[in-house]
Design a protein around this motif. Structure first.
Motif, PDB file in Angstrom:
ATOM      1  N   LYS A   1       0.848  -1.192   0.000  1.00  0.00           N
ATOM      2  CA  LYS A   1       0.000   0.000   0.000  1.00  0.00           C
ATOM      3  C   LYS A   1       0.887   1.246   0.000  1.00  0.00           C
ATOM      4  CE  LYS A   1      -3.632   0.005   2.596  1.00  0.00           C
ATOM      5  NZ  LYS A   1      -4.528   0.030   3.799  1.00  0.00           N
ATOM      6  N   TYR A   2       0.509   2.246  -0.793  1.00  0.00           N
ATOM      7  CA  TYR A   2       1.285   3.478  -0.921  1.00  0.00           C
ATOM      8  C   TYR A   2       0.373   4.691  -0.740  1.00  0.00           C
ATOM      9  CZ  TYR A   2       4.852   0.404  -2.820  1.00  0.00           C
ATOM     10  OH  TYR A   2       5.771  -0.605  -2.978  1.00  0.00           O
ATOM     11  N   HIS A   3       0.981   5.754  -0.245  1.00  0.00           N
ATOM     12  CA  HIS A   3       0.255   7.013  -0.022  1.00  0.00           C
ATOM     13  C   HIS A   3       1.160   8.159  -0.476  1.00  0.00           C
ATOM     14  CE1 HIS A   3      -1.934   9.820   3.052  1.00  0.00           C
ATOM     15  NE2 HIS A   3      -2.196  10.136   1.799  1.00  0.00           N
ATOM     16  N   PRO A   4       1.292   8.388  -1.786  1.00  0.00           N
ATOM     17  CA  PRO A   4       2.242   9.386  -2.303  1.00  0.00           C
ATOM     18  C   PRO A   4       2.007  10.780  -1.711  1.00  0.00           C
ATOM     19  CG  PRO A   4       1.395   8.009  -4.077  1.00  0.00           C
ATOM     20  CD  PRO A   4       0.576   7.688  -2.875  1.00  0.00           C
ATOM     21  N   LYS A   5       3.090  11.361  -1.196  1.00  0.00           N
ATOM     22  CA  LYS A   5       3.015  12.703  -0.602  1.00  0.00           C
ATOM     23  C   LYS A   5       4.338  13.422  -0.818  1.00  0.00           C
ATOM     24  CE  LYS A   5       1.021  13.335   3.375  1.00  0.00           C
ATOM     25  NZ  LYS A   5       0.714  13.260   4.825  1.00  0.00           N
ATOM     26  N   THR A   6       4.256  14.715  -1.141  1.00  0.00           N
ATOM     27  CA  THR A   6       5.463  15.511  -1.304  1.00  0.00           C
ATOM     28  C   THR A   6       6.112  15.785   0.049  1.00  0.00           C
ATOM     29  OG1 THR A   6       4.126  17.529  -1.259  1.00  0.00           O
ATOM     30  CG2 THR A   6       4.690  16.633  -3.415  1.00  0.00           C
ATOM     31  N   TYR A   7       7.342  16.254   0.007  1.00  0.00           N
ATOM     32  CA  TYR A   7       8.091  16.543   1.223  1.00  0.00           C
ATOM     33  C   TYR A   7       9.189  17.546   0.890  1.00  0.00           C
ATOM     34  CZ  TYR A   7      11.310  13.235  -0.938  1.00  0.00           C
ATOM     35  OH  TYR A   7      12.147  12.603  -1.824  1.00  0.00           O
ATOM     36  N   GLU A   8       9.868  18.048   1.920  1.00  0.00           N
ATOM     37  CA  GLU A   8      10.943  19.014   1.727  1.00  0.00           C
ATOM     38  C   GLU A   8      12.302  18.314   1.834  1.00  0.00           C
ATOM     39  OE1 GLU A   8       9.475  23.208   3.500  1.00  0.00           O
ATOM     40  OE2 GLU A   8       9.649  21.616   4.994  1.00  0.00           O
ATOM     41  N   ILE A   9      13.261  18.794   1.061  1.00  0.00           N
ATOM     42  CA  ILE A   9      14.628  18.276   1.131  1.00  0.00           C
ATOM     43  C   ILE A   9      15.566  19.412   1.516  1.00  0.00           C
ATOM     44  CG2 ILE A   9      16.560  17.258  -0.138  1.00  0.00           C
ATOM     45  CD1 ILE A   9      14.577  15.932  -1.965  1.00  0.00           C
ATOM     46  N   PHE A  10      16.339  19.219   2.582  1.00  0.00           N
ATOM     47  CA  PHE A  10      17.341  20.186   3.013  1.00  0.00           C
ATOM     48  C   PHE A  10      18.709  19.515   3.093  1.00  0.00           C
ATOM     49  CE2 PHE A  10      13.529  22.308   4.442  1.00  0.00           C
ATOM     50  CZ  PHE A  10      13.821  23.656   4.283  1.00  0.00           C
ATOM     51  N   ILE A  11      19.734  20.329   3.000  1.00  0.00           N
ATOM     52  CA  ILE A  11      21.107  19.881   3.249  1.00  0.00           C
ATOM     53  C   ILE A  11      21.563  20.574   4.516  1.00  0.00           C
ATOM     54  CG2 ILE A  11      23.475  19.850   2.398  1.00  0.00           C
ATOM     55  CD1 ILE A  11      21.589  20.277  -0.414  1.00  0.00           C
ATOM     56  N   GLU A  12      22.037  19.804   5.477  1.00  0.00           N
ATOM     57  CA  GLU A  12      22.365  20.374   6.777  1.00  0.00           C
ATOM     58  C   GLU A  12      23.415  21.479   6.655  1.00  0.00           C
ATOM     59  OE1 GLU A  12      23.882  17.404   9.401  1.00  0.00           O
ATOM     60  OE2 GLU A  12      25.637  16.966   8.168  1.00  0.00           O
ATOM     61  N   ALA A  13      23.398  22.388   7.635  1.00  0.00           N
ATOM     62  CA  ALA A  13      24.254  23.575   7.586  1.00  0.00           C
ATOM     63  C   ALA A  13      25.727  23.217   7.774  1.00  0.00           C
ATOM     64  CB  ALA A  13      23.820  24.562   8.657  1.00  0.00           C
ATOM     65  N   TRP A  14      26.585  24.045   7.166  1.00  0.00           N
ATOM     66  CA  TRP A  14      28.017  23.905   7.362  1.00  0.00           C
ATOM     67  C   TRP A  14      28.647  25.286   7.461  1.00  0.00           C
ATOM     68  CZ3 TRP A  14      25.649  23.214   2.634  1.00  0.00           C
ATOM     69  CH2 TRP A  14      26.127  23.965   1.557  1.00  0.00           C
ATOM     70  N   ASP A  15      29.790  25.347   8.122  1.00  0.00           N
ATOM     71  CA  ASP A  15      30.515  26.607   8.302  1.00  0.00           C
ATOM     72  C   ASP A  15      31.710  26.672   7.367  1.00  0.00           C
ATOM     73  OD1 ASP A  15      28.924  27.672  10.399  1.00  0.00           O
ATOM     74  OD2 ASP A  15      29.904  26.312  11.810  1.00  0.00           O
ATOM     75  N   LEU A  16      31.974  27.858   6.880  1.00  0.00           N
ATOM     76  CA  LEU A  16      33.195  28.126   6.131  1.00  0.00           C
ATOM     77  C   LEU A  16      34.111  28.977   7.007  1.00  0.00           C
ATOM     78  CD1 LEU A  16      31.751  28.971   2.609  1.00  0.00           C
ATOM     79  CD2 LEU A  16      33.034  26.934   3.238  1.00  0.00           C
ATOM     80  N   ASP A  17      35.374  28.639   7.051  1.00  0.00           N
ATOM     81  CA  ASP A  17      36.335  29.401   7.835  1.00  0.00           C
ATOM     82  C   ASP A  17      36.644  30.700   7.095  1.00  0.00           C
ATOM     83  OD1 ASP A  17      38.400  30.471   9.265  1.00  0.00           O
ATOM     84  OD2 ASP A  17      39.677  28.688   9.193  1.00  0.00           O
ATOM     85  N   PRO A  18      36.219  31.850   7.641  1.00  0.00           N
ATOM     86  CA  PRO A  18      36.441  33.119   6.929  1.00  0.00           C
ATOM     87  C   PRO A  18      37.917  33.483   6.799  1.00  0.00           C
ATOM     88  CG  PRO A  18      35.650  33.530   9.151  1.00  0.00           C
ATOM     89  CD  PRO A  18      35.547  32.057   8.937  1.00  0.00           C
ATOM     90  N   ASN A  19      38.778  32.811   7.561  1.00  0.00           N
ATOM     91  CA  ASN A  19      40.207  33.109   7.502  1.00  0.00           C
ATOM     92  C   ASN A  19      40.991  32.120   6.641  1.00  0.00           C
ATOM     93  OD1 ASN A  19      39.962  35.305   9.389  1.00  0.00           O
ATOM     94  ND2 ASN A  19      39.724  33.763  11.004  1.00  0.00           N
ATOM     95  N   SER A  20      40.262  31.152   6.050  1.00  0.00           N
ATOM     96  CA  SER A  20      40.970  30.117   5.291  1.00  0.00           C
ATOM     97  C   SER A  20      41.248  30.532   3.855  1.00  0.00           C
ATOM     98  CB  SER A  20      40.138  28.824   5.286  1.00  0.00           C
ATOM     99  OG  SER A  20      38.959  29.009   4.518  1.00  0.00           O
ATOM    100  N   GLY A  21      40.539  31.553   3.396  1.00  0.00           N
ATOM    101  CA  GLY A  21      40.715  31.991   2.016  1.00  0.00           C
ATOM    102  C   GLY A  21      39.916  31.181   1.027  1.00  0.00           C
ATOM    103  N   ALA A  22      39.107  30.208   1.518  1.00  0.00           N
ATOM    104  CA  ALA A  22      38.314  29.386   0.606  1.00  0.00           C
ATOM    105  C   ALA A  22      37.305  30.234  -0.154  1.00  0.00           C
ATOM    106  CB  ALA A  22      37.610  28.285   1.379  1.00  0.00           C
ATOM    107  N   CYS A  23      36.702  31.178   0.531  1.00  0.00           N
ATOM    108  CA  CYS A  23      35.779  32.127  -0.095  1.00  0.00           C
ATOM    109  C   CYS A  23      36.363  33.524   0.110  1.00  0.00           C
ATOM    110  CB  CYS A  23      34.377  32.031   0.497  1.00  0.00           C
ATOM    111  SG  CYS A  23      33.475  30.539   0.033  1.00  0.00           S
ATOM    112  N   ARG A  24      37.320  33.863  -0.676  1.00  0.00           N
ATOM    113  CA  ARG A  24      38.069  35.104  -0.466  1.00  0.00           C
ATOM    114  C   ARG A  24      37.243  36.313  -0.924  1.00  0.00           C
ATOM    115  NH1 ARG A  24      43.157  35.617   0.774  1.00  0.00           N
ATOM    116  NH2 ARG A  24      43.589  33.449   0.187  1.00  0.00           N
ATOM    117  N   VAL A  25      37.012  37.236   0.004  1.00  0.00           N
ATOM    118  CA  VAL A  25      36.270  38.458  -0.258  1.00  0.00           C
ATOM    119  C   VAL A  25      37.224  39.638  -0.170  1.00  0.00           C
ATOM    120  CG1 VAL A  25      34.363  39.945   0.544  1.00  0.00           C
ATOM    121  CG2 VAL A  25      34.161  37.451   0.693  1.00  0.00           C
ATOM    122  N   LYS A  26      37.013  40.636  -1.019  1.00  0.00           N
ATOM    123  CA  LYS A  26      37.877  41.820  -0.982  1.00  0.00           C
ATOM    124  C   LYS A  26      37.919  42.402   0.427  1.00  0.00           C
ATOM    125  CE  LYS A  26      35.961  44.501  -3.973  1.00  0.00           C
ATOM    126  NZ  LYS A  26      35.732  45.678  -4.846  1.00  0.00           N
TER     127      LYS A  26
END
Length: 367
Positions: free
Chosen positions: A335-360
């Motif tokens: 037996k099936y009951h098709p229903k929509t749902y939400e998909i999220f990707i859990e949060a992650w931090d970027l090290d602002p001092n690592s230069g990975a996302c270098r901003v002026k």
């Protein structure tokens, strides 16, 4: 139904030289053993017994948005999930589909490749799953730094305006909501502000990658805390004034808007999205079969539309709308009951001092 591994019906000579008709496509027929083998291969590929004739009938109907029963739509979904899991090795894509189909009996389906909250119908995928993709962080940074620098520049150039231009809100993976109210930015005078923005990225891998199959394009949300410090030499109305910018913290998370039709339905029930499955007609015959190439040529003669139907197979939104929130019983008792749902990707931090996302680090007004 023939067992696809059973070779007793196939004499050695028949394997070496398949007995197929040499007449035109309008009258040629596959020998019984060949049909039996293909039917058996359907079960091996999709987990359920299915004749080639019924498959062509349903694939043709779906490709032309013709009428298909609720039971057939669900069964096709279950079969495709089996194909994803066992032959494409895409556990997550299979589980996302099965989650939509929402099996309720004899047992409730429970995914293992991500967490799912049954009360809120929210799926949360580990951030490591997507961040392990080649150059994922680099792609995120390439998009995010452009947007962030533009947002900082806009606040310095239009200090008297409200930022952002309108109220907004972002739902986090845990279900909490971040509300953003337009306000005067402290950036020109010097101060700290939290800047939110989002953008879409196409996952940077091949279409056959299991994670790409499962998610396709995702939306990334960024929450960045920025501090501006006016230069000591700044003076009123001086076009050479400058500001030092530092990134105090950078958090991101993601969500998926449903590249595969079974996640979030389009408003238009007849929407035709381009998300082909790409099932190869060569899979319909075992790889060990001598004379396979000749037999495949004959299959294409007898069923000239089959190859295109398999490669372009899609279950479009029309059929998802058709079965959404219905209780559907299949002949096997499931037996099936098709229903929509939400998909999220859990949060992650970027090290602002690592230069990975270098901003002026230094800005001047542009006007």
């Amino acid at each position: 139904m023939a067992d696809p591994t059973d070779t007793q019906v196939l004499e050695k000579g028949a394997l070496d030289t398949p007995v197929v008709a040499s007449t035109s496509s309008t009258s040629s027929q596959l020998p019984g053993w060949a049909r039996s083998m293909i039917d058996g291969q359907f079960k091996k590929l999709f987990g359920r017994p299915y004749s080639i004739d019924k498959a062509i009938e349903l694939l043709t109907a779906i490709s032309t948005l013709s009428e298909v029963s609720d039971e057939d739509v669900v069964e096709i979904g279950v079969m495709y999930a089996y194909y994803l899991q066992h032959h494409q090795k895409s556990q997550m894509a299979a589980e996302l589909l099965l989650l939509y189909l929402n099996q309720t009996a004899p047992v409730v389906f429970t995914p293992i490749s991500f967490q799912f909250d049954t009360s809120t119908r929210r799926a949360v995928i580990p951030q490591s799953t997507v961040r392990s993709l080649p150059n994922f962080d680099g792609l995120v940074c390439a998009n995010a730094t452009v947007i962030l620098e533009r947002a900082i520049q806009k606040r310095l150039d239009n200090a008297a305006d409200l930022h952002p231009g309108s109220a907004a809100s972002f739902t986090r993976p845990d279900g909490s909501v971040e509300n953003i109210t337009p306000a005067i930015s402290p950036m020109e005078a010097g101060g700290t502000e939290t800047i939110y923005f989002d953008f879409n990225i196409l996952l940077p891998v091949d279409e056959k990658n299991p994670i790409k199959q499962a998610l396709g394009t995702i939306t990334v949300v960024a929450k960045v805390i920025v501090t501006s410090t006016p230069a000591d030499t700044n003076s009123p109305q001086d076009s050479n004034n400058s500001w030092l910018i530092s990134i105090d913290s950078w958090e991101s998370w993601g969500y998926d808007e449903g590249d595969f039709e079974w996640n979030v339905l389009s408003v238009d029930a007849d929407d035709q999205k381009n998300q082909p499955v790409g099932i190869s007609i060569e899979d319909l015959l075992p790889s060990w079969l001598p004379g396979k190439k000749r037999l495949l040529a004959e299959v294409n003669k007898v069923f000239p539309d089959l190859e295109g139907l398999l490669e372009g197979f899609q279950v479009k939104d029309k059929y998802m709308h058709q079965i959404e929130n219905k209780i559907i019983n299949l002949p096997d008792g499931f037996k099936y009951h098709p229903k929509t749902y939400e998909i999220f990707i859990e949060a992650w931090d970027l090290d602002p001092n690592s230069g990975a996302c270098r901003v002026k680090s230094e800005f001047k007004k542009s006007n």
